[in-house]
Design a protein around this motif. Sequence first.
Motif, PDB file in Angstrom:
ATOM      1  N   ASP A   8       6.824   3.767   4.247  1.00 10.78           N
ATOM      2  CA  ASP A   8       5.958   3.480   5.374  1.00 10.78           C
ATOM      3  C   ASP A   8       5.820   4.639   6.350  1.00 10.78           C
ATOM      4  O   ASP A   8       4.856   4.698   7.085  1.00 10.78           O
ATOM      5  CB  ASP A   8       6.480   2.260   6.142  1.00 10.78           C
ATOM      6  CG  ASP A   8       5.924   0.956   5.589  1.00 10.78           C
ATOM      7  OD1 ASP A   8       6.621  -0.056   5.709  1.00 10.78           O
ATOM      8  OD2 ASP A   8       4.816   0.962   5.060  1.00 10.78           O
ATOM      9  N   LYS A 241      10.581  -6.340   3.020  1.00 12.99           N
ATOM     10  CA  LYS A 241       9.627  -6.086   4.100  1.00 12.99           C
ATOM     11  C   LYS A 241       9.079  -4.668   4.033  1.00 12.99           C
ATOM     12  O   LYS A 241       7.891  -4.434   4.276  1.00 12.99           O
ATOM     13  CB  LYS A 241      10.296  -6.337   5.453  1.00 12.99           C
ATOM     14  CG  LYS A 241      10.492  -7.816   5.784  1.00 12.99           C
ATOM     15  CD  LYS A 241      11.145  -7.979   7.156  1.00 12.99           C
ATOM     16  CE  LYS A 241      11.213  -9.436   7.565  1.00 12.99           C
ATOM     17  NZ  LYS A 241      11.852  -9.607   8.906  1.00 12.99           N
ATOM     18  N   LEU A 244       6.542  -4.634   1.172  1.00 11.53           N
ATOM     19  CA  LEU A 244       5.348  -5.430   1.447  1.00 11.53           C
ATOM     20  C   LEU A 244       4.439  -4.788   2.484  1.00 11.53           C
ATOM     21  O   LEU A 244       3.227  -5.069   2.504  1.00 11.53           O
ATOM     22  CB  LEU A 244       5.746  -6.834   1.917  1.00 11.53           C
ATOM     23  CG  LEU A 244       6.309  -7.760   0.838  1.00 11.53           C
ATOM     24  CD1 LEU A 244       6.913  -9.008   1.480  1.00 11.53           C
ATOM     25  CD2 LEU A 244       5.234  -8.144  -0.175  1.00 11.53           C
ATOM     26  N   LYS A 245       4.986  -3.953   3.353  1.00 12.48           N
ATOM     27  CA  LYS A 245       4.155  -3.336   4.372  1.00 12.48           C
ATOM     28  C   LYS A 245       3.253  -2.246   3.806  1.00 12.48           C
ATOM     29  O   LYS A 245       2.387  -1.733   4.491  1.00 12.48           O
ATOM     30  CB  LYS A 245       5.015  -2.786   5.523  1.00 12.48           C
ATOM     31  CG  LYS A 245       5.332  -3.858   6.557  1.00 12.48           C
ATOM     32  CD  LYS A 245       4.057  -4.549   7.043  1.00 12.48           C
ATOM     33  CE  LYS A 245       4.335  -5.748   7.909  1.00 12.48           C
ATOM     34  NZ  LYS A 245       3.094  -6.446   8.297  1.00 12.48           N
ATOM     35  N   ASN A 246       3.459  -1.894   2.543  1.00 16.04           N
ATOM     36  CA  ASN A 246       2.484  -1.052   1.859  1.00 16.04           C
ATOM     37  C   ASN A 246       1.395  -1.974   1.326  1.00 16.04           C
ATOM     38  O   ASN A 246       1.635  -2.782   0.424  1.00 16.04           O
ATOM     39  CB  ASN A 246       3.151  -0.288   0.706  1.00 16.04           C
ATOM     40  CG  ASN A 246       2.201   0.681   0.036  1.00 16.04           C
ATOM     41  OD1 ASN A 246       1.018   0.408  -0.121  1.00 16.04           O
ATOM     42  ND2 ASN A 246       2.728   1.819  -0.369  1.00 16.04           N
ATOM     43  N   LYS A 247       0.212  -1.888   1.901  1.00 13.61           N
ATOM     44  CA  LYS A 247      -0.866  -2.826   1.579  1.00 13.61           C
ATOM     45  C   LYS A 247      -1.322  -2.728   0.122  1.00 13.61           C
ATOM     46  O   LYS A 247      -1.968  -3.642  -0.402  1.00 13.61           O
ATOM     47  CB  LYS A 247      -2.073  -2.585   2.494  1.00 13.61           C
ATOM     48  CG  LYS A 247      -1.758  -2.664   3.985  1.00 13.61           C
ATOM     49  CD  LYS A 247      -1.285  -4.040   4.406  1.00 13.61           C
ATOM     50  CE  LYS A 247      -1.059  -4.100   5.910  1.00 13.61           C
ATOM     51  NZ  LYS A 247      -0.554  -5.403   6.369  1.00 13.61           N
ATOM     52  N   VAL A 251       2.413  -8.369  -4.643  1.00 10.80           N
ATOM     53  CA  VAL A 251       3.607  -9.185  -4.426  1.00 10.80           C
ATOM     54  C   VAL A 251       4.410  -9.286  -5.719  1.00 10.80           C
ATOM     55  O   VAL A 251       5.646  -9.241  -5.705  1.00 10.80           O
ATOM     56  CB  VAL A 251       3.228 -10.583  -3.901  1.00 10.80           C
ATOM     57  CG1 VAL A 251       4.463 -11.488  -3.838  1.00 10.80           C
ATOM     58  CG2 VAL A 251       2.582 -10.480  -2.525  1.00 10.80           C
ATOM     59  N   PRO A 278       5.216 -14.094   1.201  1.00 11.33           N
ATOM     60  CA  PRO A 278       5.076 -12.634   1.131  1.00 11.33           C
ATOM     61  C   PRO A 278       3.654 -12.168   1.442  1.00 11.33           C
ATOM     62  O   PRO A 278       3.468 -11.164   2.129  1.00 11.33           O
ATOM     63  CB  PRO A 278       5.473 -12.316  -0.318  1.00 11.33           C
ATOM     64  CG  PRO A 278       6.407 -13.417  -0.700  1.00 11.33           C
ATOM     65  CD  PRO A 278       5.867 -14.634  -0.016  1.00 11.33           C
ATOM     66  N   SER A 279       2.667 -12.884   0.964  1.00  8.11           N
ATOM     67  CA  SER A 279       1.273 -12.499   1.217  1.00  8.11           C
ATOM     68  C   SER A 279       0.928 -12.599   2.693  1.00  8.11           C
ATOM     69  O   SER A 279       0.221 -11.738   3.238  1.00  8.11           O
ATOM     70  CB  SER A 279       0.317 -13.378   0.398  1.00  8.11           C
ATOM     71  OG  SER A 279       0.510 -13.168  -0.979  1.00  8.11           O
ATOM     72  N   TYR A 281       3.003 -12.274   5.187  1.00  9.83           N
ATOM     73  CA  TYR A 281       3.679 -11.159   5.860  1.00  9.83           C
ATOM     74  C   TYR A 281       2.938  -9.869   5.616  1.00  9.83           C
ATOM     75  O   TYR A 281       2.767  -9.045   6.527  1.00  9.83           O
ATOM     76  CB  TYR A 281       5.120 -11.041   5.374  1.00  9.83           C
ATOM     77  CG  TYR A 281       5.875  -9.901   6.018  1.00  9.83           C
ATOM     78  CD1 TYR A 281       6.445 -10.036   7.277  1.00  9.83           C
ATOM     79  CD2 TYR A 281       5.982  -8.662   5.373  1.00  9.83           C
ATOM     80  CE1 TYR A 281       7.122  -8.980   7.886  1.00  9.83           C
ATOM     81  CE2 TYR A 281       6.649  -7.609   5.966  1.00  9.83           C
ATOM     82  CZ  TYR A 281       7.225  -7.768   7.227  1.00  9.83           C
ATOM     83  OH  TYR A 281       7.860  -6.715   7.817  1.00  9.83           O
ATOM     84  N   GLN A 282       2.484  -9.662   4.381  1.00 11.81           N
ATOM     85  CA  GLN A 282       1.799  -8.419   4.034  1.00 11.81           C
ATOM     86  C   GLN A 282       0.495  -8.248   4.812  1.00 11.81           C
ATOM     87  O   GLN A 282       0.116  -7.146   5.181  1.00 11.81           O
ATOM     88  CB  GLN A 282       1.517  -8.390   2.531  1.00 11.81           C
ATOM     89  CG  GLN A 282       1.104  -7.029   2.005  1.00 11.81           C
ATOM     90  CD  GLN A 282       1.093  -7.002   0.489  1.00 11.81           C
ATOM     91  OE1 GLN A 282       0.620  -7.935  -0.167  1.00 11.81           O
ATOM     92  NE2 GLN A 282       1.606  -5.930  -0.089  1.00 11.81           N
ATOM     93  N   LYS A 283      -0.177  -9.349   5.079  1.00  8.82           N
ATOM     94  CA  LYS A 283      -1.457  -9.300   5.788  1.00  8.82           C
ATOM     95  C   LYS A 283      -1.302  -9.248   7.296  1.00  8.82           C
ATOM     96  O   LYS A 283      -2.241  -8.883   8.013  1.00  8.82           O
ATOM     97  CB  LYS A 283      -2.311 -10.511   5.405  1.00  8.82           C
ATOM     98  CG  LYS A 283      -2.747 -10.500   3.947  1.00  8.82           C
ATOM     99  CD  LYS A 283      -3.447 -11.800   3.579  1.00  8.82           C
ATOM    100  CE  LYS A 283      -3.795 -11.822   2.097  1.00  8.82           C
ATOM    101  NZ  LYS A 283      -4.398 -13.130   1.690  1.00  8.82           N
TER     102      LYS A 283
END
Length: 285
Positions: A8, A241, A244-247, A251, A278-279, A281-283
């Motif tokens: 990130d 986390k 997941l923060k990499n768009k 998942v 997870p989705s 959180y990612q969004k």
Amino acid sequence: MKSSVLNDFSLQTTDFSSLENLPNLAFVNEYFGMVLNIGPYRNNFIRIGHPYRFVEGRILWVTEGNADFELTLEEYHIEKGDIILLAPETIMELKSCSDAFTMMGIIYKENIPVGKNLIIHAGKNDWHETVRLANILWDIARHTPFRRETVSHIVSSIISDIQDINRAELEQIPKKRKTRQEQVFSKFKKLVNEHCCRHRTIPFYADELALTPHYLSSLITKISGQSVMYWINRATLIQAKVLLKNKDILVSEVADRLNFPSQSAFGFFFKRETGMTPSEYQKAD
């Protein structure tokens, strides 16, 4: 399946465009970055409550305010006058900070040995000594063409100076020997940080520490007030986390990288721990 960049905060993947029109505040290229005042732009790069993996090493000076953050399952409080040295591939999560919190920071790509992360409550003279070196670095880094080798040597000198300051401070503090239980707990957390992506069972860590699962469970609960699985799940969640923060990462790929038997198993774990899928959180921002 497409491979994704997992980091990130990296010189290669982070968008520093918000600083492009501020030549008197920041300098960034593919090898090196330096920001004199992170405060006004903190949310552009690091947000409270989100863990980040720092690909390159970092040197940070807290110039105003204070903050609390988590680093490798340990919590720290920092304030004006503190110096922070972070090794590459460190995962950090900012928990809270004062409105005035700001730092001066250096990002270096060169392979300079650090060994371990340091948080130093520096004395006034030591603080100004390292800042003087940083000011020299700032002047040299902006030279055209970029003097990569010279910059690397100065960064290495700043790191050595910080490590020397830390050693001198430790020599002045009476050493308090850790109990056997404290030593085991420290080794356990180190192992969890290293292996939670592949191993999440009590017997694995008990075997690594040459203990029985029952003894390890009782020891960790006694010394920390939390179970073995609490620490394993906490470390796993931080890794999840970050990924997941990499768009761009799916998942299903996160579930695979964290060695979950299926995407649904990962989803159940993540929602149990966070209350979000997870989705979701990612969004989320």
